[in-house]
Structures are given as structure tokens and as C-alpha cells.
Design a protein around this motif. Structure first.
Motif, mmCIF file in Angstrom:
data_model
loop_
_atom_site.group_PDB
_atom_site.id
_atom_site.type_symbol
_atom_site.label_atom_id
_atom_site.label_comp_id
_atom_site.label_asym_id
_atom_site.label_seq_id
_atom_site.Cartn_x
_atom_site.Cartn_y
_atom_site.Cartn_z
ATOM 1 N N ILE A 459 0.803 -1.206 -0.009
ATOM 2 C CA ILE A 459 -0.045 -0.055 0.123
ATOM 3 C C ILE A 459 0.963 1.126 0.036
ATOM 4 O O ILE A 459 1.889 1.401 1.088
ATOM 5 N N ARG A 460 0.711 2.096 -1.124
ATOM 6 C CA ARG A 460 1.632 3.279 -1.232
ATOM 7 C C ARG A 460 0.793 4.449 -0.909
ATOM 8 O O ARG A 460 -0.379 4.638 -1.501
ATOM 9 N N ILE A 461 1.365 5.256 0.018
ATOM 10 C CA ILE A 461 0.513 6.670 0.326
ATOM 11 C C ILE A 461 1.249 7.524 -0.344
ATOM 12 O O ILE A 461 2.600 7.804 -0.260
ATOM 13 N N LEU A 462 0.686 8.063 -1.227
ATOM 14 C CA LEU A 462 1.404 9.075 -2.230
ATOM 15 C C LEU A 462 1.077 10.554 -1.824
ATOM 16 O O LEU A 462 1.572 11.445 -2.654
ATOM 17 N N GLY A 463 0.260 10.740 -0.992
ATOM 18 C CA GLY A 463 -0.177 12.097 -0.493
ATOM 19 C C GLY A 463 -0.792 12.163 0.713
ATOM 20 O O GLY A 463 -1.872 11.231 1.070
ATOM 21 N N SER A 464 -0.475 12.915 1.818
ATOM 22 C CA SER A 464 -1.123 13.092 3.038
ATOM 23 C C SER A 464 -0.582 14.575 3.578
ATOM 24 O O SER A 464 0.489 14.754 3.236
ATOM 25 N N SER A 465 -1.439 15.067 4.286
ATOM 26 C CA SER A 465 -1.081 16.030 5.024
ATOM 27 C C SER A 465 -0.431 15.648 6.503
ATOM 28 O O SER A 465 -1.069 14.915 7.250
ATOM 29 N N SER A 466 0.954 15.846 6.420
ATOM 30 C CA SER A 466 1.802 15.101 7.646
ATOM 31 C C SER A 466 1.616 13.726 7.442
ATOM 32 O O SER A 466 1.051 13.186 6.296
ATOM 33 N N VAL A 467 2.575 13.282 8.268
ATOM 34 C CA VAL A 467 2.883 11.582 8.109
ATOM 35 C C VAL A 467 1.434 10.848 8.182
ATOM 36 O O VAL A 467 0.665 11.159 8.806
ATOM 37 N N PRO A 468 1.278 9.791 7.187
ATOM 38 C CA PRO A 468 0.009 9.025 7.438
ATOM 39 C C PRO A 468 0.140 8.065 8.694
ATOM 40 O O PRO A 468 1.271 7.386 9.041
ATOM 41 N N LEU A 469 -1.137 7.677 9.302
ATOM 42 C CA LEU A 469 -1.195 6.800 10.490
ATOM 43 C C LEU A 469 -2.243 5.995 10.041
ATOM 44 O O LEU A 469 -3.202 6.076 10.037
ATOM 45 N N ILE A 470 -1.560 4.466 9.915
ATOM 46 C CA ILE A 470 -2.482 3.591 9.538
ATOM 47 C C ILE A 470 -2.665 2.799 10.650
ATOM 48 O O ILE A 470 -1.836 2.140 11.265
ATOM 49 N N SER A 471 -4.005 2.484 10.935
ATOM 50 C CA SER A 471 -4.365 1.724 12.241
ATOM 51 C C SER A 471 -4.685 -0.058 11.900
ATOM 52 O O SER A 471 -4.555 -0.760 12.925
ATOM 53 N N SER A 472 -5.322 0.119 10.580
ATOM 54 C CA SER A 472 -5.399 -1.266 10.337
ATOM 55 C C SER A 472 -5.299 -1.530 8.834
ATOM 56 O O SER A 472 -5.837 -0.694 8.127
ATOM 57 N N VAL A 473 -5.074 -2.823 8.335
ATOM 58 C CA VAL A 473 -5.098 -3.212 6.916
ATOM 59 C C VAL A 473 -5.826 -4.684 6.784
ATOM 60 O O VAL A 473 -5.466 -5.527 7.828
ATOM 61 N N GLY A 474 -6.624 -4.678 5.908
ATOM 62 C CA GLY A 474 -6.993 -6.258 5.829
ATOM 63 C C GLY A 474 -7.156 -6.702 4.326
ATOM 64 O O GLY A 474 -7.394 -5.538 3.556
ATOM 65 N N LEU A 475 -6.981 -8.039 4.043
ATOM 66 C CA LEU A 475 -7.065 -8.609 2.932
ATOM 67 C C LEU A 475 -8.034 -9.586 3.011
ATOM 68 O O LEU A 475 -8.033 -10.522 3.846
#
Ligand SMILES: *[C@@H]1O[C@H](CO)[C@@H](O)[C@H](O)[C@H]1NC(C)=O
Ligand SMILES: *[C@@H]1O[C@H](CO)[C@@H](O)[C@H](O)[C@H]1NC(C)=O
Ligand SMILES: *[C@@H]1O[C@H](CO)[C@@H](O)[C@H](O)[C@H]1NC(C)=O
Ligand SMILES: *[C@@H]1O[C@H](CO)[C@@H](O)[C@H](O)[C@H]1NC(C)=O
Ligand SMILES: *[C@@H]1O[C@H](CO)[C@@H](O)[C@H](O)[C@H]1NC(C)=O
Length: 490
Positions: A459-475
Motif C-alpha cells: 500500500i503506497r501512500i502518495l499524498g497526505s497532510s503530515s505523516v500517514p498513520l495507518i491503524s489497520s489493514v485487511g485483505l
């Protein structure tokens, strides 16, 4: 004097170099939030994901959607009224909040208001001693479900309607009855609908909202313009593909058609946290009609992906019938819906995988590692990359042995520290399978080309205001999803 100072300062410098550094003993501090932030009640609302609406009143008995206000209260006769049954349906669905239409546009009140006789007082229900709001509130409390109420501003019955001061007094009197007599209320629902015969009728929204806040401390006020929760701008149950929980309240007004697109997408620069609620009925109409049946399971799932899966809460209307019960075919469809959601989301294929990221705030074992996207906390534990000024950050899920086969990707942001991500993409073994804009509390990608398989999901985060904070990922694997061209369909 000057030398004295020099001595002290150089002593301090020497000491600070000799003594062990205290910072080694402390955990890495969390990153600063970016404003605006959700309130406690807004966060609680967001986590509910699906909530219920119950449209019930004289329209149920006249087979209409908008009453005229001329209905006799005598027609309101739900002989088998059992609000515990409504609550049981909510509990079975895992729904923790149900909203009742205490009064719809026809003006008929489901509780015995002392300011009118156009209510249950004039109905056969318990010979005029009934109170549907009370029965609903009591049953909900007993079942552990929170309640919400809708009090329609538009009133086609009351003689005061159209006389601004008199009607606002009436309306506020009723608001006080509803918010004083039935315990804690978690959401109150307002719309701006108005009678075409009373163009000069002004609703005193500011007064109403102030009164609501005074009487209920943890309530969320819903309207086109909040202030707790905003309307999504349509009644299809769909949010914008881009959906910010932030928006400018100053650009909003209640009952203004020209803002519906803004409501659906929100505003990346918005100064107010005002997340969107997607209202839709399980049937074509809001009230129960013998001739109508519930939407298909595939439609309900589509609505779920386009509401909850786009950072919103789904407000699903389930209308009681003339008996005063939720119909068997609605219950059946809700069971299928619930069971389908469990089938899809109870298994996260990423759970058994290794995970790595472009960087980790504070380094390895700092409490911000990528493995935290696989725990059960979807708010306060998260992967945080280093704030290294880079525009791109990524997290990668790596299969430990067999191929990953899935058709849904779930991504969640730690919104307790603000909504940040504005552009992201998903790659499987180097091939892009999904792209999107906002994430927010929950983003669900139902893959356009159906099932994909591979070893590495990035998962590429290509734009965010300040650093992205990811709390959960599911497949996840969704067996109900059959897009055209899905070659891997089972
Ligand atoms: C009301 O419904 C509940 C749940 O469906 C049921 O257990 C209860 O017996 C019903 N009460 C009456 C009076 O029928
Ligand atoms: C509404 O207000 C306008 C301007 O004050 C007035 O001319 C009009 O008669 C009013 N309409 C009604 C239906 O009261
Ligand atoms: C409706 O919204 C538009 C766009 O924000 C605004 O220009 C207009 O003044 C609003 N109308 C009313 C009646 O508030
Ligand atoms: C919302 O407010 C922010 C801050 O004042 C501003 O930068 C932004 O342009 C506004 N959005 C719109 C659509 O006017
Ligand atoms: C209302 O729903 C109940 C099932 O919960 C059913 O027994 C009853 O017949 C329905 N009433 C009507 C008028 O369809």
C-alpha cells in the motif's frame, strides 16, 4: 556575574554529557495531531458503522410516504406493537444505535405531547395511554442499544406552522419533552424540509441546537450542517469516492440543494470535523408498504462498500409494519446481510503474514511498527513512518508460504489524530490493483478486476497532510463480488 553564569552553564553542559540520557528510558512520543479532530461522541458514532432508522407513524397505516396532516389519530393502531422485537433485530445485526421518527412531516406524535392532541393520545393504542417513544427507549435500554430521535421541523398538521415565533415555541417545547423524559439520547436528527405554503417559516436552528446541547451531553446533532454529524447529500446510501470527515461549517446551510456535492466529498482544507452519515431505506420507501419488499443482498452490500467503506456511517431504515413489528422478509434480508459481512470480514488474510514498511517512527520496537496494523485496535495503535519530509510512504504485507487470494482491501487511518491521507494505491507483486484518494476511518476497495493473487501486497501512500498513520489493514475474500471480467471467479 558574567563569569558566574559561564561557570554554571559549562558545568551543566559537562554534566549532561556524563549523566545517562533520560530519553532512553521513555517510549517514543506519538506524533502531533493535525486539526480538526473528532470529539469523543463523534468517534463513538463512527465506530458504530451501521445504525438503524425506524420510520413509523400514520403513514404506515395510510400506505403513504408523506402524510397530509389531516389523518385521524384513530388510524394509528399497531395491535401487536413490540419494540423489543425491533431491538432484537438491531442486536442480532450488531447495531448499537436506533433512531425513531418521533414525529414525521404529518405532525403525528408517537409520544403523548402535552402541546397537541395529534398524537398517540387520540389513537386506540392502549386506549390513548400509549407512548411509542417510551416503549422504544425502554426496550432499547434493556437490550443495550442506544437511541436517537427524529422530530420533523416541517409539520403539516399543527396550526402554528407558518407563524414563526409560535411554531418555534411549539417545536422547542416538544424538543424539551423528548430530551428530558426518555433518558440518554445519542443522536438527534434534523432536516430542513419546509411547507411550500409557508415560505416565510424560519426554523430557529441555533436555538434548537443550543437547547439540545444543554439537555444531552453526549448527543450528536445530525443535519445538513451538523454540528455533530453531516448529511451525505443524497438518500441512496452512497458517499463520494473521496470523502473527508472535515468540511467548512461556514459554507453549509440546512436545506440548501446547491451544497450536496460538497457534503458528499467534504473538504481536505475543512476547518471542522463533521463526518457524513448515509441514510437509505432497506425498501424503496421510508415507511412500510405491503406492496414493497427489501432490497437485494447485492444492493445492501454495494451500499455498505459505498458508505462504511468510504469513511461514513450507514443509517439503514427498517420500517415496522402495521402490526407494529419488523417484517419477516426484512429480518431475513438483514440476517443475510449480517452473515455476508461476517463471511467477508471475519477472516483477514493478512493476519498470518509478515509486514514491513518504508520507515518506522522512532525505529524498530518503538510502538509504531507496521505489525500494529494487524492488531484489533483500529484507532489508537498504528503504524507511523518517520517524519522524514518524504512524500511517499509504504507498508507491505508479505505472504509467509502460500499465495494470497483476495478481492477486497481494507485500510483504516488512526483518525483520533486527524484525517490525513489524500492519495494512495495498492500493488500486488508490482502490479497496481487499486487506487484511491481519502481513507479516513475505513476505506474498502472491492477490486475492480475481481480476485487477485500474489505474494506481496504494497500500500503506497502518495499524498497526505503530515505523516500517514495507518491503524489497520485487511485483505479479504468477498464471495458475493462478481465483477464483469473476473477471470478468477470461483
Ligand atoms: C416481543 O418480542 C420479543 C422478541 O422478539 C419476544 O421475545 C417477546 O415475547 C415479545 N413480546 C410479546 C408480548 O409478544
Ligand atoms: C412572506 O413575506 C413576504 C415579505 O415579507 C410577504 O410579502 C409575503 O406575503 C409573505 N408570504 C406569506 C405566505 O406569508
Ligand atoms: C446555498 O449554498 C450556496 C453555496 O455555498 C450559497 O452561495 C448560498 O448562499 C446558500 N443559500 C442559502 C439560502 O443559504
Ligand atoms: C475551507 O476553509 C479553509 C480555511 O479557511 C480554506 O483554505 C478553504 O479554501 C475552504 N474551502 C472552501 C471550499 O472554501
Ligand atoms: C408484520 O411482521 C410480522 C413479523 O414480524 C408478521 O407476523 C405480521 O404478519 C406482519 N404484519 C403485516 C400486516 O404484514
Amino acid at each position: 556575574m558574567a563569569t558566574h553564569y559561564h561557570l554554571i552553564i559549562s558545568t551543566l553542559i559537562i554534566l549532561s554529557n556524563i549523566l545517562p540520557s533520560h530519553q532512553d528510558h521513555f517510549a517514543t512520543t506519538p506524533p502531533l495531531p493535525i486539526l480538526p479532530l473528532p470529539s469523543y461522541s463523534q468517534l463513538k458514532w463512527q465506530q458504530r458503522e451501521i445504525i438503524f432508522f425506524h420510520h413509523f407513524g400514520v403513514n404506515t397505516f395510510t400506505d403513504s410516504e408523506w402524510g397530509t396532516g389531516k389523518e385521524s389519530p384513530k388510524i394509528f393502531n399497531p395491535k401487536g406493537l413490540n419494540t423489543t422485537q425491533w431491538v432484537d433485530v438491531a442486536v442480532q445485526m450488531g447495531v448499537s444505535l436506533s433512531i425513531l421518527t418521533a414525529k414525521h412531516h404529518d405532525g403525528f406524535c408517537l409520544w403523548p405531547s402535552k402541546y397537541t392532541d395529534h398524537s398517540v393520545i387520540g389513537s386506540p393504542l392502549q386506549d390513548g395511554h400509549g407512548d411509542v417513544v417510551k416503549e422504544f427507549a425502554d426496550a432499547a435500554r434493556a437490550g443495550g442499544v442506544d437511541i436517537g430521535l427524529y422530530l420533523s421541523p416541517w409539520d403539516r398538521h399543527d396550526y402554528r406552522y407558518g407563524k414563526t415565533i409560535a411554531y418555534n415555541e411549539y417545536y422547542m417545547g416538544q424538543l424539551q419533552e423528548l430530551l428530558n423524559k426518555y433518558g440518554s439520547v445519542s443522536e438527534i436528527w434534523f432536516d430542513g424540509a419546509k411547507g411550500p405554503n409557508a415560505p416565510n417559516m424560519t426554523y430557529f436552528f441555533s436555538d434548537w441546537f443550543a437547547m439540545v446541547g444543554e439537555l444531552q451531553s453526549t448527543i450528536n446533532i445530525f443535519s445538513d450542517a451538523g454540528p455533530g454529524v453531516r448529511w451525505v447529500g443524497n438518500e441512496k446510501g452512497f458517499a463520494g469516492t473521496t470523502c473527508w470527515s472535515t468540511i467548512n461549517k461556514t459554507a453549509l446551510s440546512i436545506g440548501n440543494e446547491s451544497i450536496v456535492d460538497y457534503l458528499a466529498t467534504g473538504d481536505p482544507k475543512g476547518t471542522d470535523w463533521l463526518p457524513a452519515e448515509c441514510d437509505v431505506s432497506i425498501r424503496p420507501g421510508w415507511f412500510w408498504h405491503k406492496s414493497e419488499s427489501p432490497k437485494k443482498l447485492s444492493e445492501l452490500l454495494q451500499i455498505y462498500y459505498n458508505s462504511v467503506g468510504r469513511n461514513c456511517v450507514l443509517l439503514l431504515n427498517v420500517p415496522p409494519n402495521t402490526t407494529g413489528l419488523i417484517s419477516t422478509n426484512d429480518i431475513q434480508r438483514l440476517k443475510e446481510f449480517k452473515s455476508a459481512l461476517e463471511t467477508i470480514f471475519s477472516k483477514n488474510l493478512a493476519q498470518s503474514c509478515n509486514v514491513k514498511a518504508s520507515s518506522i517512527r522512532g525505529g524498530k520496537d518503538s510502538g509504531y511498527g507496521p505489525e500494529l496494523v494487524l492488531d484489533n485496535d483500529h484507532l489508537w495503535t498504528y503504524w507511523a513512518p518517520n517524519d522524514n519530509g518524504k512524500n511517499e510512504h509504504w507498508i507491505e504485507i508479505m505472504a509467509t508460504n502460500k499465495l494470497l487470494k483476495f478481492n477486497v482491501v481494507r485500510i483504516q487511518e488512526a483518525i483520533g489524530l486527524g484525517q490525513r491521507i489524500r492519495k494512495h494505491e495498492v500493488y500486488v507483486d508490482g502490479n497496481r490493483v487499486a487506487k484511491g484518494t481519502t481513507v479516513g476511518y475505513k476505506k474498502l476497495h472491492r477490486l475492480e478486476n475481481g480476485v487477485v493473487s500474489g505474494h506481496r501486497v504494497r500500500i503506497r501512500i502518495l499524498g497526505s497532510s503530515s505523516v500517514p498513520l495507518i491503524s489497520s489493514v485487511g485483505l479479504h475474500f468477498d464471495p458475493f463480488w462478481h465483477p464483469v471480467g473476473d477471470k478468477n471467479n470461483l
